[in-house]
Write a protein that holds these residues in place. Sequence first.
Motif, PDB file in Angstrom:
ATOM      1  N   ILE A 126     -21.035  16.217  -8.357  1.00  0.00           N
ATOM      2  CA  ILE A 126     -21.843  15.851  -7.085  1.00  0.00           C
ATOM      3  C   ILE A 126     -21.084  15.242  -5.975  1.00  0.00           C
ATOM      4  N   CYS A 127     -20.254  14.223  -6.502  1.00  0.00           N
ATOM      5  CA  CYS A 127     -19.476  13.412  -5.437  1.00  0.00           C
ATOM      6  C   CYS A 127     -18.398  14.352  -5.132  1.00  0.00           C
ATOM      7  N   ASP A 128     -17.582  15.256  -5.663  1.00  0.00           N
ATOM      8  CA  ASP A 128     -17.017  16.369  -5.018  1.00  0.00           C
ATOM      9  C   ASP A 128     -17.721  17.171  -3.827  1.00  0.00           C
TER      10      ASP A 128
ATOM     11  N   PRO B  79     -30.183   9.395 -17.222  1.00  0.00           N
ATOM     12  CA  PRO B  79     -30.362   7.967 -16.790  1.00  0.00           C
ATOM     13  C   PRO B  79     -29.170   7.781 -15.696  1.00  0.00           C
ATOM     14  N   VAL B  80     -28.067   8.660 -15.644  1.00  0.00           N
ATOM     15  CA  VAL B  80     -27.207   8.412 -14.566  1.00  0.00           C
ATOM     16  C   VAL B  80     -26.895   9.602 -13.515  1.00  0.00           C
ATOM     17  N   ALA B  81     -27.083  11.034 -14.064  1.00  0.00           N
ATOM     18  CA  ALA B  81     -26.816  11.967 -12.977  1.00  0.00           C
ATOM     19  C   ALA B  81     -27.870  12.262 -11.965  1.00  0.00           C
ATOM     20  N   VAL B  82     -29.111  12.001 -12.290  1.00  0.00           N
ATOM     21  CA  VAL B  82     -30.174  12.299 -11.113  1.00  0.00           C
ATOM     22  C   VAL B  82     -29.826  11.183 -10.061  1.00  0.00           C
TER      23      VAL B  82
ATOM     24  N   ALA C 108     -29.781  24.372  -5.061  1.00  0.00           N
ATOM     25  CA  ALA C 108     -30.790  23.545  -4.890  1.00  0.00           C
ATOM     26  C   ALA C 108     -31.582  23.553  -6.118  1.00  0.00           C
ATOM     27  N   PHE C 109     -31.965  22.317  -6.817  1.00  0.00           N
ATOM     28  CA  PHE C 109     -32.653  21.808  -7.937  1.00  0.00           C
ATOM     29  C   PHE C 109     -33.820  21.510  -7.546  1.00  0.00           C
ATOM     30  N   GLY C 110     -34.978  22.071  -8.308  1.00  0.00           N
ATOM     31  CA  GLY C 110     -36.535  21.393  -7.984  1.00  0.00           C
ATOM     32  C   GLY C 110     -37.357  22.530  -8.449  1.00  0.00           C
TER      33      GLY C 110
ATOM     34  N   ARG D  10     -36.602  19.249  -3.717  1.00  0.00           N
ATOM     35  CA  ARG D  10     -35.292  19.867  -3.891  1.00  0.00           C
ATOM     36  C   ARG D  10     -34.002  18.953  -3.801  1.00  0.00           C
ATOM     37  N   GLU D  11     -33.224  18.881  -4.939  1.00  0.00           N
ATOM     38  CA  GLU D  11     -32.130  17.884  -4.743  1.00  0.00           C
ATOM     39  C   GLU D  11     -30.861  18.689  -5.005  1.00  0.00           C
ATOM     40  N   SER D  12     -29.702  17.944  -4.929  1.00  0.00           N
ATOM     41  CA  SER D  12     -28.112  18.492  -5.212  1.00  0.00           C
ATOM     42  C   SER D  12     -27.613  19.463  -4.228  1.00  0.00           C
ATOM     43  N   GLY D  13     -27.449  20.510  -4.640  1.00  0.00           N
ATOM     44  CA  GLY D  13     -26.779  21.408  -3.978  1.00  0.00           C
ATOM     45  C   GLY D  13     -27.481  22.342  -2.787  1.00  0.00           C
TER      46      GLY D  13
END
Length: 506
Positions: free
Chosen positions: A119-121, A163-166, A461-463, A472-475
């Motif tokens: 996700i950083c990339d 606990p860390v990815a989200v 997009a995730f959700g 929706r999160e992420s891409g």
Amino acid sequence: MKDFLSTLGIKSVNAGTSTGQEFLKDESAARITSFTPVDGSEIAEVFTTTRKEYDRVVEKSQEAFKDWRMMPAPKRGEIVRQIGLALRRYKEPLGKLVSYEMGKIYQEGLGEVQEMIDICDFAVGLSRQLYGFTMHSERPQHRMYEQWHPLGPVGIISAFNFPVAVYSWNAMIAAVCGDTVIWKGSEKTPLCGVAVQNIIAEVLKENDLPEGIFGLITGAREAGEWLTADERIPLISATGSIRMGKQVAQIVGARLGKTILELGGNNAIIISSNADLEMAIRAVVFGAVGTAGQRCTSTRRLIIHKDVFDQVRDRLISIYENIKIGNPLEEGTLVGPLIDDDAVGAMQAALKQVKEEGGSVVCGGEVLENMEGHYVKPAICEVQNHYEIVQEETFAPILYLIKYSTLDEAIAYHNGVKQGLSSAIFTLNMREAETFLSHRGSDCGIANINIGTSGAEIGGAFGGEKETGGGRESGSDSWKAYMRRQTNTINWGSELPLSQGIEFDV
Ligand code: NAD
């Protein structure tokens, strides 16, 4: 103290509040003890955030926002790129901590950190886009376009199971968008929050950045409520149970704030008589027992065509009987412990209800009393889709088998629950596959063909829909939720024509 804990800067007692580089520790504050579900022993303690410290974190976040929003987005992307590099360096110890504190197997712990890196990339590339549309004006010598501005401090409330990815899905995208963030992780995994904050603090220090860009608070529900009720926080991104999401939506809605809600799922896979059964079964097992059934995308219902029902059930039972359950840090383990005793109790209560409603437990479900920790055998049950217990997300490895005759019936069962996160059909029949993806097919945010329900890629997009919350999160273009849209019209002519042809001569 285990090596991976010291490498991550975890001590026996830790500050749980940070404005970025600086950690705040009010010694009179309550502490949370983190226990590992691996054997139930104590790992370390974390100070919770006091209301006074919370206000300081928010004030620093507001202050930092003024400068951070003015830094060119690709320069913010450069900071996120460096966070991605730091995460690469700490991938193994952080993956181990995720596994040790949450209970997922080490491979999945590493996968979670890899997701942070990915996700950083993604966010670095995004920092050079953040695009808006241009439109043709109806007025001569006018130009119209839209642009996206950052919102301000964003509150991130996250669940124990990721606990860390989200956190990184939200924080890294929000950061390149120009927002500052304040994270409240789960009270069940407070050390993951401290460890990630330590890693980010290194990067912030190296770049001589001000306090306030990435804040951390620690606590249970009350700390989450401070964020949701706070008018200084324009956006709350909350991941967790539907119960929590309904409370957050009401409180933030009452102040007309924005929310991104990522809530519970009740995900199903349809196995058609035209499926590649071996492939389907592998996907089902990963989806149902992976993370011990504690993923929002875990496969909970299996809707199987009557012609292959017995074959699928028998094959699953034989696999379940040989699954290695045990210490998630040991190689070869496929199923680790549940997070705590309450989760074990909820699983037992659900299995009891299955029987009371007329269903049967055909395999597993036992509590492994001889092991320290919270270990259970994943269960398979035969049920009817309308049972009350089947409507609920029990956060444990229970797989419900449901028989169907026609595809319409399977889709009706599939969509006949309140949640709408992830879904899949296994079929080699093109018409069945396309029907599942059509307007009369799956009603979920994620719909897959010949792929299970869990293990989404960050580029999409995730959700989910319905009670899963609609966020929706992420891409894809999920970044837009972290910004405000502004429509701009520029008149470069010497007249002042009004839109819709209105005449207004003064
Ligand atoms: P939970 O709802 O108990 O807690 C989640 C977070 O919300 C925690 O940080 C908690 O302290 C906080 N919280 C609880 N009540 C609150 C309130 N009233 N106001 C503000 N904050 C509050 O969930 P959990 O047990 O940690 O996680 C499991 C749940 O999360 C499952 O339902 C799972 O499906 C869901 N989940 C969803 C997604 C998704 O992307 N859709 C991802 C992961 C987990």
